[in-house]
Design a protein around this motif. Structure first.
Motif, mmCIF file in Angstrom:
data_model
loop_
_atom_site.group_PDB
_atom_site.id
_atom_site.type_symbol
_atom_site.label_atom_id
_atom_site.label_comp_id
_atom_site.label_asym_id
_atom_site.label_seq_id
_atom_site.Cartn_x
_atom_site.Cartn_y
_atom_site.Cartn_z
ATOM 1 N N ARG A 112 4.029 6.915 1.582
ATOM 2 C CA ARG A 112 4.013 4.709 1.527
ATOM 3 C C ARG A 112 3.014 4.127 2.011
ATOM 4 O O ARG A 112 3.192 4.052 3.380
ATOM 5 C CB ARG A 112 5.243 4.361 1.537
ATOM 6 C CG ARG A 112 5.034 3.345 0.593
ATOM 7 C CD ARG A 112 7.075 2.757 0.649
ATOM 8 N NE ARG A 112 7.409 3.668 -0.306
ATOM 9 C CZ ARG A 112 8.682 2.973 -1.191
ATOM 10 N NH1 ARG A 112 8.973 1.710 -0.459
ATOM 11 N NH2 ARG A 112 9.219 3.729 -2.123
ATOM 12 N N HIS A 140 4.565 5.420 -8.532
ATOM 13 C CA HIS A 140 5.953 5.319 -7.897
ATOM 14 C C HIS A 140 6.186 6.897 -8.526
ATOM 15 O O HIS A 140 6.909 6.801 -9.209
ATOM 16 C CB HIS A 140 6.840 4.285 -7.457
ATOM 17 C CG HIS A 140 7.709 5.029 -6.616
ATOM 18 N ND1 HIS A 140 8.242 6.147 -5.454
ATOM 19 C CD2 HIS A 140 8.532 3.993 -6.065
ATOM 20 C CE1 HIS A 140 8.966 5.812 -5.530
ATOM 21 N NE2 HIS A 140 9.707 4.544 -4.683
ATOM 22 N N ARG A 173 5.103 -1.053 -9.485
ATOM 23 C CA ARG A 173 4.736 0.434 -9.367
ATOM 24 C C ARG A 173 5.402 1.485 -10.074
ATOM 25 O O ARG A 173 5.145 2.222 -11.006
ATOM 26 C CB ARG A 173 4.120 0.738 -7.605
ATOM 27 C CG ARG A 173 5.646 0.963 -6.981
ATOM 28 C CD ARG A 173 5.134 0.904 -5.645
ATOM 29 N NE ARG A 173 5.914 1.103 -4.304
ATOM 30 C CZ ARG A 173 5.922 0.542 -3.133
ATOM 31 N NH1 ARG A 173 4.385 0.318 -2.698
ATOM 32 N NH2 ARG A 173 6.646 0.538 -2.771
ATOM 33 N N VAL A 174 6.841 1.373 -10.156
ATOM 34 C CA VAL A 174 8.131 1.992 -10.773
ATOM 35 C C VAL A 174 7.213 1.412 -11.949
ATOM 36 O O VAL A 174 7.768 2.926 -13.290
ATOM 37 C CB VAL A 174 9.301 1.584 -10.251
ATOM 38 C CG1 VAL A 174 9.966 2.016 -11.384
ATOM 39 C CG2 VAL A 174 9.249 2.068 -8.782
ATOM 40 N N ARG A 227 13.467 -5.529 -9.273
ATOM 41 C CA ARG A 227 13.390 -5.787 -8.412
ATOM 42 C C ARG A 227 12.566 -7.558 -8.792
ATOM 43 O O ARG A 227 11.206 -7.142 -8.274
ATOM 44 C CB ARG A 227 13.417 -5.645 -6.901
ATOM 45 C CG ARG A 227 13.491 -6.306 -6.232
ATOM 46 C CD ARG A 227 13.872 -5.434 -4.560
ATOM 47 N NE ARG A 227 12.155 -4.833 -4.131
ATOM 48 C CZ ARG A 227 11.539 -5.530 -3.713
ATOM 49 N NH1 ARG A 227 11.368 -6.331 -2.881
ATOM 50 N NH2 ARG A 227 9.950 -4.297 -3.405
ATOM 51 N N GLN A 229 9.566 -8.814 -6.654
ATOM 52 C CA GLN A 229 8.823 -8.369 -5.602
ATOM 53 C C GLN A 229 8.094 -9.235 -5.302
ATOM 54 O O GLN A 229 6.894 -9.582 -4.970
ATOM 55 C CB GLN A 229 7.954 -7.096 -6.485
ATOM 56 C CG GLN A 229 8.212 -6.793 -6.955
ATOM 57 C CD GLN A 229 8.080 -5.005 -6.275
ATOM 58 O OE1 GLN A 229 6.848 -4.551 -5.706
ATOM 59 N NE2 GLN A 229 9.090 -3.621 -6.374
ATOM 60 N N GLY A 268 16.405 0.091 -7.759
ATOM 61 C CA GLY A 268 16.985 -0.672 -5.547
ATOM 62 C C GLY A 268 15.723 -1.000 -5.496
ATOM 63 O O GLY A 268 13.883 -0.498 -4.842
#
Ligand code: ASP
Length: 313
Positions: A112, A140, A173-174, A227, A229, A268
Protein backbone atom coordinates in the motif's frame (compact mmCIF):
# COMPACT_ATOMS: atom_id res chain seq x y z
CA UNK A 1 -3.04 -20.26 -13.93
CA UNK A 2 -1.96 -17.08 -12.27
CA UNK A 3 -3.21 -14.86 -15.02
CA UNK A 4 -4.86 -11.69 -13.83
CA UNK A 5 -4.01 -9.13 -16.42
CA UNK A 6 -1.90 -10.11 -19.39
CA UNK A 7 0.96 -7.67 -18.93
CA UNK A 8 1.47 -8.40 -15.23
CA UNK A 9 0.30 -11.99 -14.96
CA UNK A 10 2.31 -12.58 -11.81
CA UNK A 11 0.78 -9.64 -10.01
CA UNK A 12 -2.54 -8.11 -9.10
CA UNK A 13 -2.02 -4.42 -9.69
CA UNK A 14 -5.47 -3.33 -10.82
CA UNK A 15 -8.74 -4.49 -12.33
CA UNK A 16 -8.88 -2.23 -15.35
CA UNK A 17 -8.91 -4.42 -18.44
CA UNK A 18 -9.79 -7.65 -16.65
CA UNK A 19 -12.52 -9.71 -18.28
CA UNK A 20 -15.51 -11.55 -16.76
CA UNK A 21 -13.70 -14.81 -17.61
CA UNK A 22 -10.90 -13.83 -15.25
CA UNK A 23 -13.12 -12.34 -12.55
CA UNK A 24 -15.80 -15.04 -12.15
CA UNK A 25 -13.42 -17.94 -11.32
CA UNK A 26 -11.66 -15.76 -8.78
CA UNK A 27 -14.97 -14.93 -7.12
CA UNK A 28 -15.89 -18.63 -7.17
CA UNK A 29 -12.62 -19.51 -5.45
CA UNK A 30 -13.19 -16.73 -2.89
CA UNK A 31 -16.70 -18.05 -2.25
CA UNK A 32 -15.28 -21.49 -1.53
CA UNK A 33 -12.78 -19.95 0.90
CA UNK A 34 -15.64 -18.04 2.56
CA UNK A 35 -17.40 -21.34 3.22
CA UNK A 36 -14.20 -23.02 4.44
CA UNK A 37 -13.54 -20.09 6.78
CA UNK A 38 -16.99 -20.46 8.30
CA UNK A 39 -16.56 -24.18 8.80
CA UNK A 40 -12.98 -23.70 10.09
CA UNK A 41 -11.74 -26.25 7.56
CA UNK A 42 -9.18 -24.27 5.62
CA UNK A 43 -6.36 -26.35 4.09
CA UNK A 44 -3.21 -25.05 5.79
CA UNK A 45 -0.80 -26.24 3.13
CA UNK A 46 -1.77 -24.01 0.20
CA UNK A 47 0.94 -21.46 1.02
CA UNK A 48 3.17 -23.66 3.15
CA UNK A 49 6.80 -22.58 2.79
CA UNK A 50 5.84 -19.25 1.24
CA UNK A 51 6.71 -15.88 2.71
CA UNK A 52 4.35 -12.95 2.50
CA UNK A 53 5.51 -9.46 3.39
CA UNK A 54 2.94 -6.78 4.14
CA UNK A 55 4.50 -3.47 3.16
CA UNK A 56 2.18 -0.65 4.13
CA UNK A 57 3.37 2.91 3.57
CA UNK A 58 -0.10 4.24 4.51
CA UNK A 59 -2.39 3.45 7.43
CA UNK A 60 -4.66 0.46 7.25
CA UNK A 61 -6.73 -1.60 9.65
CA UNK A 62 -8.92 -3.99 7.68
CA UNK A 63 -6.75 -4.54 4.61
CA UNK A 64 -3.49 -5.24 6.39
CA UNK A 65 -5.09 -7.47 9.00
CA UNK A 66 -7.06 -9.42 6.45
CA UNK A 67 -4.03 -10.05 4.22
CA UNK A 68 -2.22 -11.24 7.33
CA UNK A 69 -5.08 -13.54 8.29
CA UNK A 70 -5.46 -14.78 4.72
CA UNK A 71 -1.76 -15.65 4.48
CA UNK A 72 -1.66 -17.33 7.88
CA UNK A 73 -4.81 -19.35 7.30
CA UNK A 74 -3.22 -20.79 4.16
CA UNK A 75 0.01 -21.62 5.96
CA UNK A 76 2.34 -18.79 4.82
CA UNK A 77 4.92 -17.09 7.00
CA UNK A 78 3.67 -13.52 7.25
CA UNK A 79 5.81 -10.52 8.11
CA UNK A 80 4.39 -7.06 8.69
CA UNK A 81 7.01 -4.52 7.83
CA UNK A 82 6.24 -1.44 9.80
CA UNK A 83 7.31 1.35 7.52
CA UNK A 84 7.40 3.84 10.38
CA UNK A 85 10.28 1.84 11.85
CA UNK A 86 11.98 0.91 8.60
CA UNK A 87 14.80 2.47 6.64
CA UNK A 88 12.27 4.20 4.40
CA UNK A 89 12.14 6.89 7.05
CA UNK A 90 15.89 7.21 6.77
CA UNK A 91 15.52 8.12 3.11
CA UNK A 92 15.75 4.72 1.44
CA UNK A 93 14.03 4.84 -1.92
CA UNK A 94 11.25 2.51 -2.95
CA UNK A 95 13.62 0.74 -5.33
CA UNK A 96 16.28 0.19 -2.65
CA UNK A 97 13.53 -1.25 -0.51
CA UNK A 98 12.65 -3.54 -3.43
CA UNK A 99 16.23 -4.76 -3.72
CA UNK A 100 16.27 -5.54 0.00
CA UNK A 101 13.01 -7.44 -0.22
CA UNK A 102 14.34 -9.36 -3.21
CA UNK A 103 17.35 -10.41 -1.23
CA UNK A 104 15.02 -11.71 1.46
CA UNK A 105 13.35 -13.87 -1.20
CA UNK A 106 9.75 -13.12 -0.37
CA UNK A 107 7.12 -14.90 -2.47
CA UNK A 108 4.39 -12.31 -2.05
CA UNK A 109 4.53 -8.59 -1.44
CA UNK A 110 1.37 -6.80 -0.43
CA UNK A 111 1.92 -3.11 -1.00
CA UNK A 112 0.00 0.00 0.00
CA UNK A 113 1.39 3.39 -0.96
CA UNK A 114 0.18 6.98 -1.18
CA UNK A 115 1.56 7.31 -4.73
CA UNK A 116 -0.51 5.91 -7.58
CA UNK A 117 1.65 3.46 -9.50
CA UNK A 118 4.09 2.61 -6.68
CA UNK A 119 3.14 -1.12 -6.55
CA UNK A 120 3.52 -1.33 -10.35
CA UNK A 121 6.98 0.16 -10.09
CA UNK A 122 7.95 -2.31 -7.39
CA UNK A 123 6.54 -5.15 -9.45
CA UNK A 124 9.08 -4.42 -12.18
CA UNK A 125 11.95 -4.78 -9.73
CA UNK A 126 11.10 -7.76 -7.57
CA UNK A 127 10.90 -11.48 -8.13
CA UNK A 128 7.89 -11.79 -5.82
CA UNK A 129 4.23 -11.59 -6.80
CA UNK A 130 2.98 -8.09 -5.97
CA UNK A 131 -0.54 -7.36 -4.78
CA UNK A 132 -1.70 -3.76 -4.82
CA UNK A 133 -3.38 -3.07 -1.48
CA UNK A 134 -4.31 0.48 -2.49
CA UNK A 135 -2.16 3.03 -4.35
CA UNK A 136 -2.97 6.72 -4.12
CA UNK A 137 -6.20 7.46 -5.95
CA UNK A 138 -5.53 4.75 -8.54
CA UNK A 139 -6.85 1.28 -7.58
CA UNK A 140 -7.65 -1.02 -4.68
CA UNK A 141 -8.40 -4.26 -6.52
CA UNK A 142 -9.02 -6.62 -3.59
CA UNK A 143 -11.55 -4.17 -2.12
CA UNK A 144 -13.54 -4.20 -5.37
CA UNK A 145 -13.37 -7.99 -5.55
CA UNK A 146 -14.74 -8.31 -2.03
CA UNK A 147 -17.44 -5.77 -2.84
CA UNK A 148 -18.39 -7.81 -5.91
CA UNK A 149 -18.45 -11.06 -3.95
CA UNK A 150 -20.71 -9.50 -1.31
CA UNK A 151 -23.06 -8.19 -3.99
CA UNK A 152 -23.14 -11.54 -5.80
CA UNK A 153 -23.98 -13.40 -2.58
CA UNK A 154 -27.02 -11.19 -1.99
CA UNK A 155 -28.25 -10.42 -5.48
CA UNK A 156 -27.11 -13.59 -7.26
CA UNK A 157 -26.11 -11.65 -10.37
CA UNK A 158 -24.48 -8.48 -11.67
CA UNK A 159 -26.22 -7.92 -15.00
CA UNK A 160 -28.75 -5.12 -14.83
CA UNK A 161 -28.09 -4.17 -11.19
CA UNK A 162 -27.92 -0.45 -10.47
CA UNK A 163 -25.06 0.44 -8.13
CA UNK A 164 -24.78 3.99 -6.74
CA UNK A 165 -21.27 4.88 -5.51
CA UNK A 166 -21.65 7.99 -3.39
CA UNK A 167 -19.40 10.62 -1.87
CA UNK A 168 -15.74 11.36 -2.39
CA UNK A 169 -15.35 9.55 -5.70
CA UNK A 170 -12.56 11.82 -6.94
CA UNK A 171 -10.05 10.68 -4.31
CA UNK A 172 -11.22 7.10 -4.06
CA UNK A 173 -9.17 4.19 -5.40
CA UNK A 174 -12.03 1.98 -4.20
CA UNK A 175 -14.44 3.79 -6.52
CA UNK A 176 -12.13 3.37 -9.52
CA UNK A 177 -11.61 -0.34 -8.96
CA UNK A 178 -15.33 -0.86 -8.33
CA UNK A 179 -16.21 1.03 -11.49
CA UNK A 180 -13.85 -1.10 -13.61
CA UNK A 181 -15.10 -4.35 -12.09
CA UNK A 182 -18.82 -3.69 -11.87
CA UNK A 183 -19.19 -2.15 -15.33
CA UNK A 184 -17.26 -5.12 -16.77
CA UNK A 185 -19.68 -7.49 -15.06
CA UNK A 186 -22.72 -5.72 -16.50
CA UNK A 187 -23.87 -3.47 -13.64
CA UNK A 188 -25.19 0.03 -14.30
CA UNK A 189 -22.91 2.19 -12.18
CA UNK A 190 -23.74 5.70 -10.99
CA UNK A 191 -21.41 8.05 -9.16
CA UNK A 192 -23.10 10.55 -6.88
CA UNK A 193 -21.70 13.56 -5.02
CA UNK A 194 -20.88 17.26 -5.22
CA UNK A 195 -19.21 18.44 -8.45
CA UNK A 196 -15.96 19.08 -6.53
CA UNK A 197 -15.79 15.39 -5.56
CA UNK A 198 -17.56 13.84 -8.57
CA UNK A 199 -16.24 15.51 -11.71
CA UNK A 200 -18.15 14.96 -14.95
CA UNK A 201 -14.98 13.39 -16.40
CA UNK A 202 -16.00 10.14 -14.72
CA UNK A 203 -18.51 9.65 -17.54
CA UNK A 204 -15.60 8.47 -19.68
CA UNK A 205 -15.40 5.38 -17.43
CA UNK A 206 -18.88 4.35 -18.52
CA UNK A 207 -20.82 5.57 -15.48
CA UNK A 208 -23.66 8.04 -14.97
CA UNK A 209 -22.89 11.14 -12.92
CA UNK A 210 -25.38 12.66 -10.44
CA UNK A 211 -24.91 15.64 -8.19
CA UNK A 212 -27.86 15.09 -5.85
CA UNK A 213 -28.51 12.05 -3.69
CA UNK A 214 -32.21 12.31 -4.47
CA UNK A 215 -31.59 11.65 -8.19
CA UNK A 216 -28.66 9.28 -7.75
CA UNK A 217 -30.29 6.91 -5.26
CA UNK A 218 -33.65 6.50 -6.97
CA UNK A 219 -34.04 2.89 -8.04
CA UNK A 220 -30.57 1.77 -6.87
CA UNK A 221 -30.08 -1.88 -5.86
CA UNK A 222 -26.80 -1.17 -4.07
CA UNK A 223 -25.77 2.02 -2.28
CA UNK A 224 -22.05 2.20 -1.67
CA UNK A 225 -20.90 5.05 0.54
CA UNK A 226 -17.33 6.37 0.50
CA UNK A 227 -15.26 8.07 3.19
CA UNK A 228 -14.30 11.71 2.73
CA UNK A 229 -10.57 11.39 2.05
CA UNK A 230 -9.50 14.60 3.73
CA UNK A 231 -5.85 13.56 3.61
CA UNK A 232 -5.98 13.78 -0.20
CA UNK A 233 -8.07 16.97 -0.44
CA UNK A 234 -7.10 20.50 -1.22
CA UNK A 235 -8.97 23.10 0.83
CA UNK A 236 -12.44 24.20 -0.23
CA UNK A 237 -13.57 20.91 -1.72
CA UNK A 238 -16.26 20.48 0.92
CA UNK A 239 -17.90 23.06 3.20
CA UNK A 240 -18.16 21.61 6.76
CA UNK A 241 -18.76 17.98 7.73
CA UNK A 242 -22.19 19.02 8.97
CA UNK A 243 -23.11 20.68 5.68
CA UNK A 244 -21.80 17.67 3.80
CA UNK A 245 -23.99 15.29 5.77
CA UNK A 246 -27.01 17.53 5.18
CA UNK A 247 -26.67 17.21 1.41
CA UNK A 248 -24.79 13.96 0.83
CA UNK A 249 -25.06 11.87 4.00
CA UNK A 250 -26.95 8.58 3.81
CA UNK A 251 -29.79 8.51 6.32
CA UNK A 252 -32.97 6.45 6.44
CA UNK A 253 -35.00 9.03 4.56
CA UNK A 254 -32.58 9.05 1.63
CA UNK A 255 -32.09 5.29 1.66
CA UNK A 256 -35.86 4.95 1.20
CA UNK A 257 -35.41 6.44 -2.30
CA UNK A 258 -33.40 3.39 -3.36
CA UNK A 259 -35.05 0.06 -4.15
CA UNK A 260 -36.65 -1.79 -1.29
CA UNK A 261 -33.98 -3.87 0.51
CA UNK A 262 -31.14 -2.14 -1.36
CA UNK A 263 -27.77 -3.18 0.04
CA UNK A 264 -25.83 -0.59 2.02
CA UNK A 265 -22.04 -0.88 1.68
CA UNK A 266 -18.97 1.03 2.88
CA UNK A 267 -15.30 0.04 2.47
CA UNK A 268 -14.38 1.51 5.85
CA UNK A 269 -13.21 3.28 7.81
CA UNK A 270 -16.63 4.93 8.25
CA UNK A 271 -17.16 8.49 9.38
CA UNK A 272 -20.48 8.10 11.15
CA UNK A 273 -22.52 11.27 10.94
CA UNK A 274 -20.41 12.58 8.04
CA UNK A 275 -21.16 10.30 5.09
CA UNK A 276 -23.41 7.74 6.80
CA UNK A 277 -25.86 7.77 9.68
CA UNK A 278 -25.39 5.10 12.35
CA UNK A 279 -28.99 3.94 12.02
CA UNK A 280 -28.29 3.04 8.39
CA UNK A 281 -24.77 1.66 8.95
CA UNK A 282 -26.10 -0.73 11.59
CA UNK A 283 -29.41 -1.57 9.89
CA UNK A 284 -30.55 -4.90 8.44
CA UNK A 285 -29.80 -3.54 4.97
CA UNK A 286 -26.15 -2.99 5.82
CA UNK A 287 -23.67 -5.62 4.64
CA UNK A 288 -20.64 -3.71 5.89
CA UNK A 289 -19.48 -6.45 8.27
CA UNK A 290 -19.97 -9.09 5.59
CA UNK A 291 -17.69 -7.02 3.33
CA UNK A 292 -14.98 -7.40 5.98
CA UNK A 293 -15.58 -11.16 6.17
CA UNK A 294 -15.43 -11.49 2.38
CA UNK A 295 -12.21 -9.47 2.43
CA UNK A 296 -10.37 -12.36 4.06
CA UNK A 297 -11.82 -14.90 1.61
CA UNK A 298 -11.00 -12.77 -1.44
CA UNK A 299 -7.43 -12.23 -0.26
CA UNK A 300 -7.01 -15.96 0.29
CA UNK A 301 -8.21 -16.56 -3.26
CA UNK A 302 -5.83 -13.94 -4.68
CA UNK A 303 -2.79 -15.27 -2.78
CA UNK A 304 -3.66 -18.81 -3.84
CA UNK A 305 -4.13 -17.93 -7.52
CA UNK A 306 -1.00 -15.82 -7.83
CA UNK A 307 1.29 -18.46 -6.35
CA UNK A 308 -0.31 -21.56 -7.83
CA UNK A 309 2.14 -23.38 -10.06
CA UNK A 310 5.00 -21.05 -9.17
CA UNK A 311 8.14 -22.32 -7.48
CA UNK A 312 8.57 -20.87 -4.04
CA UNK A 313 11.44 -18.42 -3.62
N1 ASP B 1 -9.88 1.63 3.12
C1 ASP B 1 -10.11 2.18 1.81
C2 ASP B 1 -8.82 2.58 1.13
O1 ASP B 1 -7.76 2.32 1.64
C3 ASP B 1 -11.11 3.28 1.83
C4 ASP B 1 -10.75 4.49 2.64
O2 ASP B 1 -9.65 4.58 3.20
O3 ASP B 1 -11.60 5.36 2.71
O4 ASP B 1 -8.87 3.17 0.08
Amino acid sequence: MASFSGRHSRHLLGLQGMTPDQIEPLLDLAESYALLNRSRKVPRDVLRGRTLINLFFEDSTRTRTSFELAGKRLGADVINMSVAQSSVNKGETLLDTAATLNAMQADLLVVRHSQSGAPALLAQKVEACVVNAGDGTHEHPTQALLDALTIRRHCGRFAGLTVAICGDVAHSRVARSDIHLLTTMGCKVRVVGPPTLVPNGFKSLGVEVFHTMEEGLRGADVVMMLRLQRERMSSGQIPSAREYFRFYGLDQRRLALANKDALVMHPGPMNRGVEIDSLVADSDQSVIQEQVEMGVAVRMAVLDRLTRGRHSA
